[in-house]
Each structure stands twice: as structure tokens, then as C-alpha cells.
Design an enzyme around this catalytic site. Structure first.
Site, short mmCIF file in Angstrom:
data_model
loop_
_atom_site.label_atom_id
_atom_site.label_comp_id
_atom_site.label_asym_id
_atom_site.label_seq_id
_atom_site.Cartn_x
_atom_site.Cartn_y
_atom_site.Cartn_z
CD GLU A 144 -2.89 -1.12 2.39
OE1 GLU A 144 -4.06 -1.44 2.17
OE2 GLU A 144 -2.44 -0.79 3.50
C1 IFG Z 1 -0.76 -6.04 3.98
C2 IFG Z 1 -2.00 -5.39 4.52
O1 IFG Z 1 -2.99 -6.04 4.80
N1 IFG Z 1 -1.96 -4.03 4.67
C3 IFG Z 1 -3.10 -3.35 5.32
N2 IFG Z 1 -4.33 -3.82 4.65
C4 IFG Z 1 -5.56 -3.67 5.37
C5 IFG Z 1 -5.43 -4.21 6.77
C6 IFG Z 1 -6.75 -4.13 7.54
O2 IFG Z 1 -7.69 -4.98 6.93
C7 IFG Z 1 -4.35 -3.43 7.52
O3 IFG Z 1 -4.68 -2.07 7.62
C8 IFG Z 1 -3.02 -3.64 6.81
O4 IFG Z 1 -2.05 -2.77 7.40
#
Ligand code: IFG
Length: 501
Positions: A300
């Protein structure tokens, strides 16, 4: 329980008979066979499981100590050398015989740990109140080598005793990796002695919402004795807001209309100071965490702040990558991977690192987490030759009413288009409980027994996948965890045979 002790996760091969043996739970002992290796990890496990068995909640009545059908000792045979640290390559297989010649036989201490857990689950209370176990022959080994649980201590701090309680529960489920998502944008609880301002300025509270080196060592030791690896994740370049509070200049200054707008973004990939910082921090981490692997994150990464910064624009032009921010991210991750490899870590990364074209070392492990046709990503990443762990279908922080464990249980990791070689690159998976809405008050009921469904998917043979057959077994396993002090939530309307309130 008053029905034959069913073992969770289901062992690879079980041959059971209705013949019962009384188990002398008050004074049960594990003893090395004469020719066995004697190992500290096993010594400690013998004590834990002797205690657990004596407290199994079975009000065993008097039995004839001398009758041939009483077992009060389980001989243990370790044929290989003692090992001190769990690893991705550790051997967790064992052979367990409950009968006239009881024996737990394993090539390593890790197999002994798994066999002791299995044995402890086989003891049940017969209608007359005796502690009994069926005559059984078990040959067991895990399907996957990496069976992980991610806990996030940055969105909410988790007290060490809560981490330890869940490591204990992991051992009851034969999980073998604690993926410690220790820091993130919201807080930096990791105490770095090299950069103390990181926790002084970045933790929620530098007094008591931090993990000191001693606390980290305690978690690693507690996990080690249970055959659980501790893999820390220091996620960059995104998810790093709290880092900037303690390390000014680390993060990208965001601009609006050609002027800094007060916001900061991902780590600035265009200045050497960023890489010096990463090298120093990860060198400290290398000295503390014992596992071969570190998790570098890489998920992200937003590009808007990088796009707004004129210095970055200039830098990119000078490096012939104007406008290509995936390339800029790749430059950053490539350098971090090189630094990390040079200080002696191997690494795990989230899938975006590969999606953005980074050439990672071939022993990189890629974690697939985006739950939008993850089977396509599994095919892609394994086709590139990377070992892969799957997390996407097992994001336990996503709640639904009712029995979502069945969804977790039914997901088959190798259900993707690929060759046998590609499927062999799948080394396991992880259940992830992200912390945005989780802290000490609700972590265990939210984790257990839902994570237990993932534990069986990752330990047991692919053919063990019938949700209806699993349901009574998981109910029994949930009651066993409650009886052992883990506040695991109920699966469906029912009850446990002990009064636990
Ligand atoms: C690799 C990953 O999952 N990154 C983010 N995605 C959404 C998650 C919550 O559902 C967390 O915020 C996490 O940090």
C-alpha cells in the site's frame, strides 16, 4: 470431553481402536527412552504438558494403578540432535503410539512438541469419570512448513502477557510462526537503542505502550520453547507516519502549489540518509531477532506525496524515470532488500513488491494478501519462481455474523492454475488479525477458534476438508481451549461439558 479425544489439527494418519487405556493424569510423566537425546526444549515441554494433563478438568476417580490398562508414563525418543531455534526447515513430524507399549518418537524436539500436544488432546473422560485414551497409532507431519499468525501491535498496543497467551494458544493449534507486525503509521512501540526517539516520539505512550529489548527477548524465548518462530515486520516505505515523529527528515515532505503543505508521505527514497537509517535500524533488529527472516512489508505505497514533491521530480528526471512512481518504489525496495540481505537477513515481502517489478533475491518469500482473485496472484508469483505464503482468505479482522470459520476452512491454497512445481512453491500461509479494532479486550475471542480453522488447513492433508466432519471436532477443540484458559468464542448454539463460568 466425554467423547473420544479428537485431535485438532487432524493428524496425517490415525489408526484408532475402541480399546481404552486409563491415563493416570494425577501423576503422568514423560520420560526419555534410554537411547534418546535429551534436549532442553523437550525438558521444558515435559513440565508444561504434565501440568496441562493434571489440570485437564477431568475428575478422574480412583483406578487400579497396577492394572495393565493404566498408562502413567509416555516414553519419548528423540533420534536427531537437539536444536535450539525453530526454523523454516525444522522437522515437526512424530510417531505416537498409545497402547501397551506407548511411545512418542520424533527426529527433533519440534516433533516432540507437536506429539505432546496431540497426546494431551487424546485424553478424555469416560462416562464413569475415568481419564482415558483410545489405543491409537498416529503418524503425523505438517502439510506446510510456514503456518503463521499475524498480530498487529501498532494500531493497538498488546501487553506482553496477551502476546504470550496467544503464543500458548498457537501451540495448542500447531501454528509455528508469529508474524509480529510490530510498528505502523499509528504508533511505533518498538524501543530502538540506536534511535530512541522513534519510540519516545512515535509510541502511543513511551512509558508503558512500548516493547523494550527485554520484553522482545521474553516473547522470542516463550515462542522458542513452543517451536514458534518470531518474524518481525518493519513495513516501509508506506505505513510509516509514526517513524517520522522520531526521525525528522525521514519521510517525504508533501507539497501543494509548490509549497510544503505540512503533510508527510512515505519514506523519501531519493536521499541517502533514508538508507543509512534503514541499515542502522535493521542491523539492530538483526542482533535481537533470531529468525533467518525479517518481513519488509512494502504494501500500500501511495504515490501522491512523492508526485507533489519537486525535489523528487528533479531526482527522477536525473535518473531517467520521470513519471514512473512504481519504478521509484522499486528503487527504494531494491536498496532495502540489498541492505537487509547484506546484514544477514532473508526476507518476506507483501505481494506489491513483486507486482511493482522488483527483482528480489530468489530466496524471497512473497506473501499474497489482496483478496481479489488471490488465485491469480498465486499463479503469477509462483510462476516467477518465488516461494509464497497465502494470507488473503484469512483476514480475521473482517467480521461476518455466524460461522465464517467454515469459509476459512474451505479455502484450498493450491487452487490456482499452475504446474506441480509452482504448487510446491507454496510453503504455507498466515491468519492475520489486524489491530484497527482489536486490543487486549477482544483479541482472543476474535482469534480463536476462527484461526484454528486456518491451522488445520495448513497442517492437515488437503483431503481433510469436510466442514461437516470438522464441526463437532472444532466445537470440542474450542471447549478444550476454554478449559485451558483461552477465552475462545463459541461456534454455534451449544455448550461445553464442563461448567466453565
Ligand atoms: C498487507 C496489509 O494487509 N496491509 C493493510 N491492509 C488492510 C489491513 C486491515 O484490513 C491493515 O490495515 C493492513 O495494514
Amino acid at each position: 470431553e466425554t467423547s473420544p479425544g479428537s485431535v485438532w489439527p487432524q493428524p496425517h494418519t490415525v489408526t484408532a481402536s475402541p480399546q481404552l487405556y486409563t491415563i493416570d493424569i494425577q501423576a503422568f510423566r514423560f520420560e526419555y527412552l534410554q537411547t534418546s537425546q535429551r534436549c532442553h526444549v523437550a525438558d521444558e515441554a515435559f513440565k508444561r504438558y504434565q501440568l496441562l494433563i493434571s489440570r485437564s478438568g477431568i475428575k478422574a476417580k480412583f483406578h487400579d494403578k497396577y492394572s495393565t490398562s493404566v498408562i502413567s508414563v509416555l516414553p519419548v525418543m528423540i533420534t536427531g540432535p537437539c536444536e535450539d531455534m525453530p526454523s523454516l526447515d525444522m522437522k515437526e513430524g512424530y510417531i505416537l503410539d498409545v497402547g501397551s507399549n506407548p511411545l512418542l518418537n520424533a527426529s527433533s524436539v519440534w516433533g516432540v512438541l507437536r506429539g505432546l500436544e496431540t497426546f494431551s488432546q487424546m485424553i478424555w473422560e469416560d462416562p464413569s469419570g475415568q481419564a482415558v485414551a483410545n489405543k491409537t497409532h498416529i503418524i503425523d507431519e505438517p502439510r506446510y512448513a510456514h503456518r503463521g499468525l499475524l498480530l498487529d501491535t501498532a494500531r493497538h498496543f498488546l501487553p506482553v502477557n496477551v502476546i504470550l497467551e496467544n503464543l500458548e494458544a498457537m501451540a495448542y493449534n500447531k501454528f509455528n510462526v508469529f508474524h509480529w507486525h510490530i510498528v505502523d503509521a499509528q504508533s511505533f512501540p518498538y524501543v530502538s537503542t540506536v534511535y530512541p526517539n522513534l519510540h519516545l516520539k512515535g509510541s502511543y505512550s513511551s512509558l508503558n505502550l512500548v516493547y523494550t529489548p527485554e520484553m522482545i527477548a521474553q516473547v522470542i524465548e516463550f515462542a522458542r520453547l513452543r517451536g514458534i518462530r518470531v518474524v518481525p515486520e518493519f513495513d516501509t516505505p508506506g505505513h510509516t507516519y509514526s517513524w517520522g515523529l522520531g526521525q525528522p527528515g525521514l519521510l517525504t515532505t508533501c507539497y501543494t502549489g509548490g509549497k510544503p503543505n505540512g503533510d508527510v508521505g512515505p519514506i523519501n527514497p531519493t536521499v541517502n540518509s533514508s538508507y543509512t537509517f534503514i541499515k542502522n535500524l535493521f542491523t539492530e533488529v538483526r542482533g535481537q531477532f533470531k529468525d533467518k527472516y525479517i518481513h519488509l512489508g512494502g504494501d500500500e505505497v501511495p504515490f501522491d506525496c512523492w508526485k507533489s514533491n519537486p525535489n523528487i521530480t528533479t531526482w527522477m528526471a536525473a535518473h531517467n524515470m520521470s513519471g514512473d512512481y512504481a519504478k521509484l518504489e522499486q528503487v527504494y525496495i531494491q536498496q532495502v532488500i540489498d541492505i537487509t540481505g547484506a546484514i544477514g537477513f532473508s526476507y518476506i515481502v507483501w505481494q506489491e513488491v513483486i507486482d511493482n517489478g522488483v527483482k528480489a533475491k530468489d530466496d524471497t518469500v512473497v506473501e499474497v494478501w489482496i483478496n481479489n482473485h488471490p488465485e491469480v496472484e498465486m499463479a503469477k508469483v509462483t510462476a516467477l519462481g518465488y516461494r509464497t505464503i497465502l494470507a488473503a482468505p484469512w483476514y480475521l479482522e473482517e467480521l461476518t455474523v455466524g460461522e465464517d470459520w467454515k469459509k476459512y476452512y474451505s479455502y484450498e491454497p493450491t487452487n490456482f492454475n499452475g504446474t506441480a512445481q509452482q504448487k510446491a512453491l507454496v510453503i504455507g500461509g498466515e491468519a492475520c488479525l489486524w489491530g484497527e479494532y482489536v486490543d487486549a479486550t477482544n483479541i482472543s475471542p476474535r482469534l480463536w477458534p476462527r484461526a484454528s480453522a486456518v491451522a488445520e488447513r495448513l497442517w492437515s492433508p488437503e483431503t481433510v476438508n469436510d466442514v461437516d466432519a470438522a464441526t463437532p471436532r472444532l466445537h470440542q477443540h474450542r471447549c478444550r481451549m476454554v478449559q485451558r484458559g483461552i477465552p475462545a468464542e463459541p461456534l454455534h448454539p451449544s455448550y461445553c461439558v464442563f461448567d466453565w463460568m
